[in-house]
Motif scaffolding. Structure first.
Motif, PDB file in Angstrom:
ATOM      1  N   THR A  90       6.441  -6.478  -6.999  1.00  0.00           N
ATOM      2  CA  THR A  90       7.625  -5.869  -6.412  1.00  0.00           C
ATOM      3  C   THR A  90       7.284  -5.028  -5.196  1.00  0.00           C
ATOM      4  O   THR A  90       6.202  -4.434  -5.116  1.00  0.00           O
ATOM      5  CB  THR A  90       8.377  -5.001  -7.448  1.00  0.00           C
ATOM      6  OG1 THR A  90       9.598  -4.523  -6.873  1.00  0.00           O
ATOM      7  CG2 THR A  90       7.546  -3.803  -7.859  1.00  0.00           C
ATOM      8  N   LEU A  91       8.206  -4.997  -4.264  1.00  0.00           N
ATOM      9  CA  LEU A  91       8.138  -4.088  -3.120  1.00  0.00           C
ATOM     10  C   LEU A  91       9.426  -3.289  -3.133  1.00  0.00           C
ATOM     11  O   LEU A  91      10.527  -3.856  -3.164  1.00  0.00           O
ATOM     12  CB  LEU A  91       8.009  -4.862  -1.808  1.00  0.00           C
ATOM     13  CG  LEU A  91       7.869  -3.981  -0.552  1.00  0.00           C
ATOM     14  CD1 LEU A  91       6.553  -3.201  -0.583  1.00  0.00           C
ATOM     15  CD2 LEU A  91       7.945  -4.825   0.717  1.00  0.00           C
ATOM     16  N   ALA A 113       0.759   0.267  -7.309  1.00  0.00           N
ATOM     17  CA  ALA A 113      -0.650   0.161  -6.936  1.00  0.00           C
ATOM     18  C   ALA A 113      -0.932   0.850  -5.610  1.00  0.00           C
ATOM     19  O   ALA A 113      -2.049   1.319  -5.368  1.00  0.00           O
ATOM     20  CB  ALA A 113      -1.058  -1.305  -6.853  1.00  0.00           C
ATOM     21  N   ALA A 114       0.066   0.918  -4.732  1.00  0.00           N
ATOM     22  CA  ALA A 114      -0.122   1.538  -3.417  1.00  0.00           C
ATOM     23  C   ALA A 114       1.237   1.864  -2.822  1.00  0.00           C
ATOM     24  O   ALA A 114       2.274   1.357  -3.279  1.00  0.00           O
ATOM     25  CB  ALA A 114      -0.895   0.600  -2.487  1.00  0.00           C
ATOM     26  N   LEU A 115       1.232   2.723  -1.815  1.00  0.00           N
ATOM     27  CA  LEU A 115       2.461   3.020  -1.092  1.00  0.00           C
ATOM     28  C   LEU A 115       2.154   3.282   0.364  1.00  0.00           C
ATOM     29  O   LEU A 115       1.007   3.576   0.732  1.00  0.00           O
ATOM     30  CB  LEU A 115       3.207   4.214  -1.693  1.00  0.00           C
ATOM     31  CG  LEU A 115       2.680   5.621  -1.396  1.00  0.00           C
ATOM     32  CD1 LEU A 115       3.806   6.629  -1.520  1.00  0.00           C
ATOM     33  CD2 LEU A 115       1.553   5.994  -2.344  1.00  0.00           C
ATOM     34  N   SER A 148      -1.913  -7.622  -4.732  1.00  0.00           N
ATOM     35  CA  SER A 148      -2.318  -7.826  -3.339  1.00  0.00           C
ATOM     36  C   SER A 148      -2.326  -6.507  -2.560  1.00  0.00           C
ATOM     37  O   SER A 148      -1.677  -6.384  -1.519  1.00  0.00           O
ATOM     38  CB  SER A 148      -1.385  -8.841  -2.666  1.00  0.00           C
ATOM     39  OG  SER A 148      -1.394 -10.076  -3.328  1.00  0.00           O
ATOM     40  N   VAL A 149      -3.053  -5.545  -3.078  1.00  0.00           N
ATOM     41  CA  VAL A 149      -3.070  -4.210  -2.479  1.00  0.00           C
ATOM     42  C   VAL A 149      -3.632  -4.238  -1.056  1.00  0.00           C
ATOM     43  O   VAL A 149      -3.060  -3.618  -0.141  1.00  0.00           O
ATOM     44  CB  VAL A 149      -3.880  -3.229  -3.346  1.00  0.00           C
ATOM     45  CG1 VAL A 149      -3.997  -1.873  -2.657  1.00  0.00           C
ATOM     46  CG2 VAL A 149      -3.220  -3.062  -4.703  1.00  0.00           C
ATOM     47  N   ARG A 158       0.648  -0.495  10.536  1.00  0.00           N
ATOM     48  CA  ARG A 158       1.243  -0.077  11.801  1.00  0.00           C
ATOM     49  C   ARG A 158       2.574   0.645  11.635  1.00  0.00           C
ATOM     50  O   ARG A 158       3.205   1.054  12.605  1.00  0.00           O
ATOM     51  CB  ARG A 158       1.437  -1.288  12.728  1.00  0.00           C
ATOM     52  CG  ARG A 158       2.283  -2.385  12.163  1.00  0.00           C
ATOM     53  CD  ARG A 158       2.191  -3.628  13.059  1.00  0.00           C
ATOM     54  NE  ARG A 158       2.870  -3.398  14.332  1.00  0.00           N
ATOM     55  CZ  ARG A 158       4.078  -3.878  14.627  1.00  0.00           C
ATOM     56  NH1 ARG A 158       4.719  -4.637  13.740  1.00  0.00           N
ATOM     57  NH2 ARG A 158       4.635  -3.653  15.785  1.00  0.00           N
ATOM     58  N   HIS A 159       2.988   0.777  10.375  1.00  0.00           N
ATOM     59  CA  HIS A 159       4.286   1.405  10.116  1.00  0.00           C
ATOM     60  C   HIS A 159       4.172   2.763   9.427  1.00  0.00           C
ATOM     61  O   HIS A 159       5.166   3.487   9.333  1.00  0.00           O
ATOM     62  CB  HIS A 159       5.151   0.489   9.257  1.00  0.00           C
ATOM     63  CG  HIS A 159       5.359  -0.863   9.843  1.00  0.00           C
ATOM     64  ND1 HIS A 159       6.066  -1.078  11.004  1.00  0.00           N
ATOM     65  CD2 HIS A 159       4.918  -2.091   9.441  1.00  0.00           C
ATOM     66  CE1 HIS A 159       6.076  -2.365  11.292  1.00  0.00           C
ATOM     67  NE2 HIS A 159       5.375  -2.999  10.366  1.00  0.00           N
ATOM     68  N   GLY A 160       2.978   3.102   8.931  1.00  0.00           N
ATOM     69  CA  GLY A 160       2.848   4.368   8.225  1.00  0.00           C
ATOM     70  C   GLY A 160       1.459   4.562   7.655  1.00  0.00           C
ATOM     71  O   GLY A 160       0.525   3.830   7.991  1.00  0.00           O
ATOM     72  N   TYR A 161       1.332   5.541   6.788  1.00  0.00           N
ATOM     73  CA  TYR A 161       0.051   5.887   6.184  1.00  0.00           C
ATOM     74  C   TYR A 161      -0.062   5.199   4.820  1.00  0.00           C
ATOM     75  O   TYR A 161       0.714   5.465   3.912  1.00  0.00           O
ATOM     76  CB  TYR A 161      -0.067   7.405   6.010  1.00  0.00           C
ATOM     77  CG  TYR A 161       0.104   8.162   7.306  1.00  0.00           C
ATOM     78  CD1 TYR A 161      -0.921   8.190   8.253  1.00  0.00           C
ATOM     79  CD2 TYR A 161       1.291   8.828   7.590  1.00  0.00           C
ATOM     80  CE1 TYR A 161      -0.764   8.881   9.456  1.00  0.00           C
ATOM     81  CE2 TYR A 161       1.457   9.512   8.791  1.00  0.00           C
ATOM     82  CZ  TYR A 161       0.425   9.531   9.714  1.00  0.00           C
ATOM     83  OH  TYR A 161       0.592  10.196  10.907  1.00  0.00           O
ATOM     84  N   GLY A 162      -1.028   4.311   4.692  1.00  0.00           N
ATOM     85  CA  GLY A 162      -1.209   3.586   3.448  1.00  0.00           C
ATOM     86  C   GLY A 162      -2.058   4.349   2.457  1.00  0.00           C
ATOM     87  O   GLY A 162      -3.107   4.892   2.809  1.00  0.00           O
TER      88      GLY A 162
END
Length: 213
Positions: A90-91, A113-115, A148-149, A158-162
């Motif tokens: 999910t996203l 798993a990540a944001l 798929s982190v 390129r859109h934010g801080y991962g």
């Protein structure tokens, strides 16, 4: 997805670049549970407001852009089907302020798993599918749950801080070492030391203190 703002008829839809990320990341979208009337999200299945996504089962790869009001209910519904194994990936597009809600906390702790903390401005589309001239004042984040982190972090760089989300090993808890004070993960409820060295030193110190007495 529709977002309520100044009035019940004021709706906001997802920018195209977010949908492009979702498709590239998950290889497609199986379900959009918060679909707009024209079903603009490229998903195999859509639940519109009239169909009520909260009253239906979810499965597969889900793109979720929930209403700002009542977002907690959508997070909880997502978690139910992730826990059951029905939702595989999910996203989620979510306001930063909603991450602290009870439903989002379950998503973040158990499944995410990540944001990406987005610094790119969001110009949502209005009810006529035209880009709004004013970007949203609320900071937003993209939250990902799946395998798929690295791909997620690459696509959103390129859109934010991962950020990767740390998960404690299963059946283990964080414990502070009784000797050195360092925090470690323990599988036994009686564990007190982070390693053999601290255990030996602690017993040696205790023996020395006993001999002085």
């Amino acid at each position: 997805m529709p977002h309520r703002a100044a009035s019940s008829s004021d709706e906001r839809y997802t920018p195209q670049w977010v949908l492009d990320i979702a498709v590239k990341l998950m290889g497609g979208i199986d379900l959009d549970p918060c679909a707009d009337p024209l079903k603009r999200v490229p998903a195999a299945l859509h639940y519109t407001k009239e169909q009520d996504g909260l009253a239906r089962a979810w499965a597969g790869r889900v793109f979720l852009n929930p209403p700002y009001s009542g977002a907690t209910d959508w997070f909880r519904h997502l978690c139910i089907y992730m826990e059951a194994g029905a939702v595989s990936e999910t996203l989620v597009l979510v306001p930063i302020t909603s991450i602290h809600s009870k439903g989002a906390a379950l998503l973040m702790k158990q499944f995410a798993a990540a944001l990406c903390l987005c610094y790119r401005r969001f110009n949502f589309l209005d009810a006529d599918y035209k880009e709004l001239p004013v970007s949203t004042p609320i900071p937003l984040a993209l939250v990902y749950a799946g395998g798929s982190v690295d791909r997620f972090l690459e696509l959103t760089s390129r859109h934010g801080y991962g950020l990767m989300i740390h998960k404690s090993p299963p059946n283990r808890r964080q414990v502070s070492c009784s000797y050195c004070g360092d925090v470690f993960f323990a599988s036994r409820s009686t564990a007190r030391f982070c390693g053999t060295t601290c255990r030996v030193e602690a017993h040696r110190k205790k023996a020395q203190e006993s001999s002085v007495i």
